[in-house]
Design a protein around this motif. Structure first.
Motif, PDB file in Angstrom:
ATOM      1  N   TYR A 260      39.574  25.963  56.433  1.00 45.30           N
ATOM      2  CA  TYR A 260      39.444  26.763  55.211  1.00 45.30           C
ATOM      3  C   TYR A 260      40.373  26.219  54.130  1.00 45.30           C
ATOM      4  O   TYR A 260      39.991  25.989  52.993  1.00 45.30           O
ATOM      5  CB  TYR A 260      39.761  28.228  55.501  1.00 45.30           C
ATOM      6  CG  TYR A 260      39.929  29.042  54.246  1.00 45.30           C
ATOM      7  CD1 TYR A 260      38.849  29.258  53.399  1.00 45.30           C
ATOM      8  CD2 TYR A 260      41.166  29.570  53.899  1.00 45.30           C
ATOM      9  CE1 TYR A 260      38.997  29.983  52.240  1.00 45.30           C
ATOM     10  CE2 TYR A 260      41.320  30.296  52.734  1.00 45.30           C
ATOM     11  CZ  TYR A 260      40.240  30.501  51.908  1.00 45.30           C
ATOM     12  OH  TYR A 260      40.387  31.208  50.758  1.00 45.30           O
ATOM     13  N   GLU A 356      47.692  42.606  46.313  1.00 43.49           N
ATOM     14  CA  GLU A 356      47.048  42.840  47.602  1.00 43.49           C
ATOM     15  C   GLU A 356      45.744  42.080  47.727  1.00 43.49           C
ATOM     16  O   GLU A 356      45.379  41.620  48.786  1.00 43.49           O
ATOM     17  CB  GLU A 356      46.800  44.328  47.807  1.00 43.49           C
ATOM     18  CG  GLU A 356      47.924  44.981  48.572  1.00 43.49           C
ATOM     19  CD  GLU A 356      47.629  46.451  48.797  1.00 43.49           C
ATOM     20  OE1 GLU A 356      46.880  46.746  49.735  1.00 43.49           O
ATOM     21  OE2 GLU A 356      48.139  47.271  48.024  1.00 43.49           O
ATOM     22  N   GLY A 357      45.041  41.994  46.584  1.00 45.05           N
ATOM     23  CA  GLY A 357      43.784  41.274  46.599  1.00 45.05           C
ATOM     24  C   GLY A 357      44.006  39.804  46.877  1.00 45.05           C
ATOM     25  O   GLY A 357      43.266  39.173  47.611  1.00 45.05           O
ATOM     26  N   MET A 360      44.629  38.820  50.538  1.00 42.61           N
ATOM     27  CA  MET A 360      43.449  38.667  51.385  1.00 42.61           C
ATOM     28  C   MET A 360      43.043  37.216  51.475  1.00 42.61           C
ATOM     29  O   MET A 360      42.509  36.774  52.465  1.00 42.61           O
ATOM     30  CB  MET A 360      42.292  39.476  50.819  1.00 42.61           C
ATOM     31  CG  MET A 360      42.248  40.856  51.372  1.00 42.61           C
ATOM     32  SD  MET A 360      40.739  41.674  50.904  1.00 42.61           S
ATOM     33  CE  MET A 360      39.494  40.783  51.788  1.00 42.61           C
TER      34      MET A 360
ATOM     35  N   PRO B 255      41.838  48.818  50.143  1.00 40.44           N
ATOM     36  CA  PRO B 255      42.272  48.561  48.767  1.00 40.44           C
ATOM     37  C   PRO B 255      42.228  47.069  48.425  1.00 40.44           C
ATOM     38  O   PRO B 255      42.016  46.695  47.276  1.00 40.44           O
ATOM     39  CB  PRO B 255      43.701  49.090  48.726  1.00 40.44           C
ATOM     40  CG  PRO B 255      44.127  49.193  50.143  1.00 40.44           C
ATOM     41  CD  PRO B 255      42.906  49.373  50.971  1.00 40.44           C
ATOM     42  N   GLY B 256      42.385  46.231  49.425  1.00 40.86           N
ATOM     43  CA  GLY B 256      42.380  44.787  49.189  1.00 40.86           C
ATOM     44  C   GLY B 256      41.079  44.294  48.584  1.00 40.86           C
ATOM     45  O   GLY B 256      41.068  43.378  47.767  1.00 40.86           O
ATOM     46  N   LEU B 257      39.974  44.915  48.976  1.00 43.97           N
ATOM     47  CA  LEU B 257      38.671  44.461  48.506  1.00 43.97           C
ATOM     48  C   LEU B 257      38.553  44.568  47.000  1.00 43.97           C
ATOM     49  O   LEU B 257      38.213  43.616  46.316  1.00 43.97           O
ATOM     50  CB  LEU B 257      37.574  45.318  49.135  1.00 43.97           C
ATOM     51  CG  LEU B 257      37.022  44.850  50.454  1.00 43.97           C
ATOM     52  CD1 LEU B 257      35.929  45.791  50.902  1.00 43.97           C
ATOM     53  CD2 LEU B 257      36.473  43.453  50.313  1.00 43.97           C
ATOM     54  N   LEU B 259      40.895  44.949  44.850  1.00 44.97           N
ATOM     55  CA  LEU B 259      41.904  44.128  44.174  1.00 44.97           C
ATOM     56  C   LEU B 259      41.518  42.662  44.176  1.00 44.97           C
ATOM     57  O   LEU B 259      41.730  41.961  43.189  1.00 44.97           O
ATOM     58  CB  LEU B 259      43.269  44.331  44.825  1.00 44.97           C
ATOM     59  CG  LEU B 259      43.839  45.724  44.568  1.00 44.97           C
ATOM     60  CD1 LEU B 259      45.030  46.003  45.467  1.00 44.97           C
ATOM     61  CD2 LEU B 259      44.249  45.863  43.119  1.00 44.97           C
ATOM     62  N   ALA B 260      40.917  42.219  45.271  1.00 46.68           N
ATOM     63  CA  ALA B 260      40.481  40.819  45.315  1.00 46.68           C
ATOM     64  C   ALA B 260      39.430  40.594  44.243  1.00 46.68           C
ATOM     65  O   ALA B 260      39.435  39.579  43.551  1.00 46.68           O
ATOM     66  CB  ALA B 260      39.912  40.490  46.692  1.00 46.68           C
ATOM     67  N   ALA B 263      41.145  40.548  40.822  1.00 46.43           N
ATOM     68  CA  ALA B 263      41.881  39.301  40.593  1.00 46.43           C
ATOM     69  C   ALA B 263      40.912  38.191  40.216  1.00 46.43           C
ATOM     70  O   ALA B 263      41.154  37.409  39.291  1.00 46.43           O
ATOM     71  CB  ALA B 263      42.675  38.916  41.841  1.00 46.43           C
ATOM     72  N   SER B 267      40.492  35.999  36.396  1.00 41.27           N
ATOM     73  CA  SER B 267      40.514  34.557  36.176  1.00 41.27           C
ATOM     74  C   SER B 267      39.168  34.104  35.608  1.00 41.27           C
ATOM     75  O   SER B 267      39.099  33.199  34.783  1.00 41.27           O
ATOM     76  CB  SER B 267      40.857  33.809  37.460  1.00 41.27           C
ATOM     77  OG  SER B 267      39.793  33.889  38.366  1.00 41.27           O
ATOM     78  N   ALA B 354      35.020  28.942  52.644  1.00 38.52           N
ATOM     79  CA  ALA B 354      35.660  29.845  51.703  1.00 38.52           C
ATOM     80  C   ALA B 354      35.032  31.227  51.780  1.00 38.52           C
ATOM     81  O   ALA B 354      35.709  32.240  51.736  1.00 38.52           O
ATOM     82  CB  ALA B 354      35.539  29.290  50.282  1.00 38.52           C
ATOM     83  N   GLN B 357      35.843  33.583  54.775  1.00 38.21           N
ATOM     84  CA  GLN B 357      37.090  34.322  54.626  1.00 38.21           C
ATOM     85  C   GLN B 357      36.804  35.756  54.170  1.00 38.21           C
ATOM     86  O   GLN B 357      37.514  36.675  54.500  1.00 38.21           O
ATOM     87  CB  GLN B 357      37.956  33.604  53.578  1.00 38.21           C
ATOM     88  CG  GLN B 357      39.369  34.077  53.521  1.00 38.21           C
ATOM     89  CD  GLN B 357      40.221  33.332  54.529  1.00 38.21           C
ATOM     90  OE1 GLN B 357      39.731  32.680  55.431  1.00 38.21           O
ATOM     91  NE2 GLN B 357      41.519  33.431  54.392  1.00 38.21           N
ATOM     92  N   TYR B 358      35.761  35.916  53.380  1.00 39.56           N
ATOM     93  CA  TYR B 358      35.401  37.254  52.891  1.00 39.56           C
ATOM     94  C   TYR B 358      34.220  37.831  53.653  1.00 39.56           C
ATOM     95  O   TYR B 358      33.528  38.715  53.170  1.00 39.56           O
ATOM     96  CB  TYR B 358      35.060  37.185  51.395  1.00 39.56           C
ATOM     97  CG  TYR B 358      36.266  36.896  50.552  1.00 39.56           C
ATOM     98  CD1 TYR B 358      37.218  37.880  50.340  1.00 39.56           C
ATOM     99  CD2 TYR B 358      36.463  35.650  50.001  1.00 39.56           C
ATOM    100  CE1 TYR B 358      38.337  37.618  49.588  1.00 39.56           C
ATOM    101  CE2 TYR B 358      37.586  35.380  49.248  1.00 39.56           C
ATOM    102  CZ  TYR B 358      38.508  36.362  49.044  1.00 39.56           C
ATOM    103  OH  TYR B 358      39.618  36.105  48.292  1.00 39.56           O
TER     104      TYR B 358
END
Lengths: 410, 408
Positions: A260, A356-357, A360, B255-257, B259-260, B263, B267, B354, B357-358
């Protein structure tokens, strides 16, 4: 020719400033474009560099030796002999910055209240401190003192999850090579914290001698990690060590161990190029337009010059010089502004609001942009080369005017 | 009338107009493409992640989400799930209990998360049952059955029909042990899930881990993850009088989802803004040129009594017309591109790792709807109008007599 080039340059310069508003707007567009190319690239490079650095510091290194079956099945039966003397000699090469051997097996850890699964890592504290994040990230208690230290080091999150604290005892449970359950109590002597924090739940560190004793491994180990000088060049290590690897072992570079991360790094290079070309394309329409306008405005003048004996080649060259001057100005300012805008950010941009995002994806919450001269040169090269190519059409058209027609054009 | 004038003015210099429009079309197509890919990916990312185990809503004991201790339970969990099913008329509601245990086969021992499930309802709520590649996902009357992840099975060196021993700690701190028969092996493709999870019948779990009738969660899957308000309101009265439990939505659970996504969005918008700014510069330049060219003409119409405001409007109208052409072609081209890709999907080298990872498949299907088609072009349109304000304002500073004498 020397003389005429000088004249052409002077002409180009004066023509540029004849309509200074147009030139300034175009210049601003080029500067924004060049700035965006370099700035964005520096941010992304910083992000990826950081990700790679973090993972190489998290028990990855630049290359590793394993038993051939270990990666598919990280079980204790797939351990290998400790590095042989000849390998150890080879590892003394100056291109090897540091190396260490570890025991690394899945285990179950219980406190008085909770039980979790994790990886048990037996380390040689002194060698380990040169390779991984652990030694410098102890927030409470101490680092392991020797290979047979009686303590265990756990992550901050894990300690919280287990409802325990520094100084308390935990029980580690795993299996020996004969599939007998083995367990032993360890006192928590140190707590580490990392960024990203999810790593804190993954490992329990004990001394390698204790691990080998507990697991009845003798002197066998699970992996050997090697750190070279540059993460972009793990092949040097592979070439250096490949002949010392035994039949049932494998030596792999980090991009293969962590595909990865490896693919992110190579995707990055492609992405930078695509981004630069996209920005340039958006820019090129304006550039061609500006040049075409500038030529269109002075059809009569060009006709006159041609009638007076200026060669079509010189006309074309003059227009190209005009474009080149404009591009150069934009590039100089764009590069300087990009450099100036990244400079104050190099100490890190705090992204904890979206942290936090990012975690991940294995990134940290502080972003360190990294400006590479290589990327600045790439942006400059792309803008110059493609810019000149885009200018060929208007320049060529200018050189093809028929003097008489051009002169009489209203 | 003004429209005709603006239209004709545009085509006085067809090449310039086309070049400027081409810049808009280029960025419109690019924006439509990128936005539709982005949104398509977010949707997938959310759905794929939430459908594995989390669901859209969960009822849990307070504090269980922050610190998952086995003693933080939801009392009488199966009846609560029944009540929620009745209240909402929705079958995709399932009760669960979670514990950690050491699983041992003949040769190996590994730790894993054990989830006690109601297999009948789990099938409707989670995607894992559908990912069982070998064996089946529990029988009608599952007694001593266990279903586990492919990597875990490989590590334990077991296959369908083998027995595994489970050892862990019960709710009351007692020793929990059981022997279970493997009936199914699921393969989600996400290593973490395939390595760390095993499922057993909820009833058996409750006995083994001394849970009584309690459990750890009721997971609820809705039809639309953006519209949970009604569902929440239906469920809330059912749990109000049970002490110590709460209703959490996916945003709180993962919460990470979000926020990802945020983010990534930030960008992406940086890149979009650069594109849009560059196009705006192009329009600014073109309009300024066309204003400067027509200085004499403007001088004449001004001296004939035309109001500068009206002239300014004309300039804006020209820019607006140009932007409309750019938008039209951009949407047509971009729409075709995205429509085709949304049917066939596409992939890029290196993307699979990549995306894994999700928890995403390797192919992307861009989202094709009016938002993805119009968002980018609309912003470009606005930026073009904004960029023409300066050229339009310049008309106000023209002095009719001087303008008429202007050389250009």
């Amino acid at each position: 020719m020397n003389y005429s080039l000088k004249v052409l340059l002077l002409l180009a310069w004066r023509y540029l400033w004849r309509n200074y508003r147009r030139t300034l707007i175009m210049l601003a567009a080029i500067i924004v474009g060049v700035w965006a190319m370099i700035f964005m690239t520096a941010l992304m490079r910083g992000m990826v560099d950081d990700m790679v650095l973090r993972s190489t510091h998290t028990l990855l290194g630049h290359a590793q030796i394993h038993h051939r079956s270990y990666r598919a099945d990280p079980n204790i039966v797939n351990s290998m002999d400790a590095p042989s003397d000849s390998l150890k000699t080879a590892l003394q090469d100056e291109r090897v910055v540091a190396w260490t051997a570890r025991v690394r097996v899945p285990a179950v850890l219980s406190s008085e209240r909770e039980t979790v699964g994790l990886e048990l890592v037996g380390i040689n504290p002194e060698a380990e401190s040169k390779l991984s994040f652990l030694a410098s990230n102890i927030t409470e208690g101490r680092y392991l003192e020797s290979s047979d230290d009686k303590g265990v080091i756990l992550g901050e999150r894990l300690v919280k999850k287990l409802d325990t604290k520094l100084g308390k005892r935990v029980v580690l449970m795993s299996q020996d090579p004969d599939n007998n359950i083995v367990d032993a109590g360890f006192r928590i002597v140190g707590i580490y914290s990392t960024d990203p924090a999810n790593i804190e739940e993954q490992f329990a560190f004990i001394g390698i001698d204790r691990a080998q004793g507990l697991l009845k491994l003798g002197s066998k180990v699970s992996e050997v990690e090697i750190l070279g000088e540059n993460y972009r060049d793990p092949q040097t290590l592979i070439q250096l060590l490949d002949s010392y690897i035994k039949e049932d072992e494998e030596l792999l570079a980090w991009p293969e161990l962590n595909p990865y991360m490896g693919s992110t790094l190579s995707m990055m290079d492609g992405f930078v190029l695509v981004w630069m070309i996209v920005v340039f394309t958006a820019l090129s329409f304006g550039l061609v337009n500006t040049l075409a306008m500038a030529v269109f405005e002075r059809v009569r003048e060009i006709g006159l010059m041609l009638a007076l004996g200026m060669t079509p080649r010189a006309v074309m060259l003059q227009v190209l010089l005009e474009s080149l001057t404009l591009l150069m100005l934009g590039l100089v300012f764009g590069n300087i502004i990009a450099w100036l805008s990244i400079l104050p950010l190099e100490s890190g941009i705090d992204l904890s609001s979206v942290g936090e995002g990012l975690e991940m994806a294995g990134m940290s919450s502080i972003l360190y942009p990294s400006l590479h001269v290589k990327d600045m040169l790439a942006a400059t090269g792309i803008v110059l080369v493609l810019g000149l190519i885009a200018s060929i059409l208007p320049a060529w058209r200018a050189s093809r005017f028929q003097p008489v027609q051009a002169l009489t054009k209203n | 009338m003004e429209l005709v004038l603006a239209w004709r003015n545009l085509w006085r210099q067809p090449r310039r107009t086309w070049l400027t429009t081409a810049a808009m079309v280029f960025s419109n197509v690019l924006l439509i493409f990128m936005i539709s890919v982005q949104l398509g990916m977010y949707e997938l990312m959310l759905e794929n992640n939430l459908r594995v185990l989390t669901g859209h809503l969960q009822v849990q004991a307070k504090g269980y989400h922050e610190q998952a201790h086995i003693y933080k339970t939801v009392p009488d969990v199966q009846n609560l799930a029944d009540a929620i099913r009745q209240q909402t008329g929705r079958e995709s509601v399932t009760a669960r209990a979670n514990g950690f245990a050491l699983l041992s086969s003949q040769e190996r021992s590994y730790g894993a998360m054990i989830i006690g499930v109601q297999s009948k309802y789990e099938k409707l709520t989670s995607s894992l049952p559908g990912l069982v590649k070998r064996g089946y996902y529990f029988s009608e009357n599952p007694e001593d059955e266990i279903v586990l992840g492919a990597v875990l099975a490989r590590n334990l060196k077991v296959t369908i029909g083998d027995e595994v021993t489970l050892m862990g700690t019960g709710k009351d701190g007692s020793f929990a042990a059981d022997v279970l028969r493997i009936v199914g092996i699921f393969e989600s493709g996400v290593i973490d899930i395939d390595r760390n999870f095993a499922q057993m019948p909820l009833g058996r779990f409750q006995t083994t881990f001394s849970m009584g009738a309690s459990g750890h969660a009721v997971a609820i899957l809705s039809d639309d993850l953006h519209d949970l308000v009604k569902l929440k309101n239906e469920i809330r009265p059912l749990i109000e009088n049970i002490e110590g439990i709460e209703l959490l939505d996916w945003d709180a659970l993962e919460p990470g989802l979000r926020l990802a996504i945020e983010a990534d969005m930030a960008s992406a918008w940086f890149m979009y803004s650069i594109l849009i700014i560059l196009v705006a510069f192009s329009v600014l330049n073109t309009q300024l040129m066309s204003v400067l060219e027509r200085t004499r003409e403007f001088g004449i119409v001004l001296s004939l009594g035309m109001k500068p405001v009206k002239l300014g409007r004309l300039i804006m109208l020209e820019a607006g017309l140009m932007a409309s052409i750019g938008m039209l072609f951009g949407i047509i081209l971009g729409g075709c591109l995205v429509f085709v890709l949304s049917q066939t999907g596409f992939s890029m080298p290196g993307m699979e790792e990549a995306m894994a990872q999700y928890n995403l498949p390797g192919r992307i299907y861009p989202r094709f709807d009016w938002i993805t088609l119009s968002l980018g072009p609309a912003v470009v349109f606005l930026a073009c109008l904004l960029a023409s304000i300066y050229p339009a304002c310049r008309v106000h500073f023209l002095h009719p007599v001087q303008a008429m004498r202007s050389a250009l």
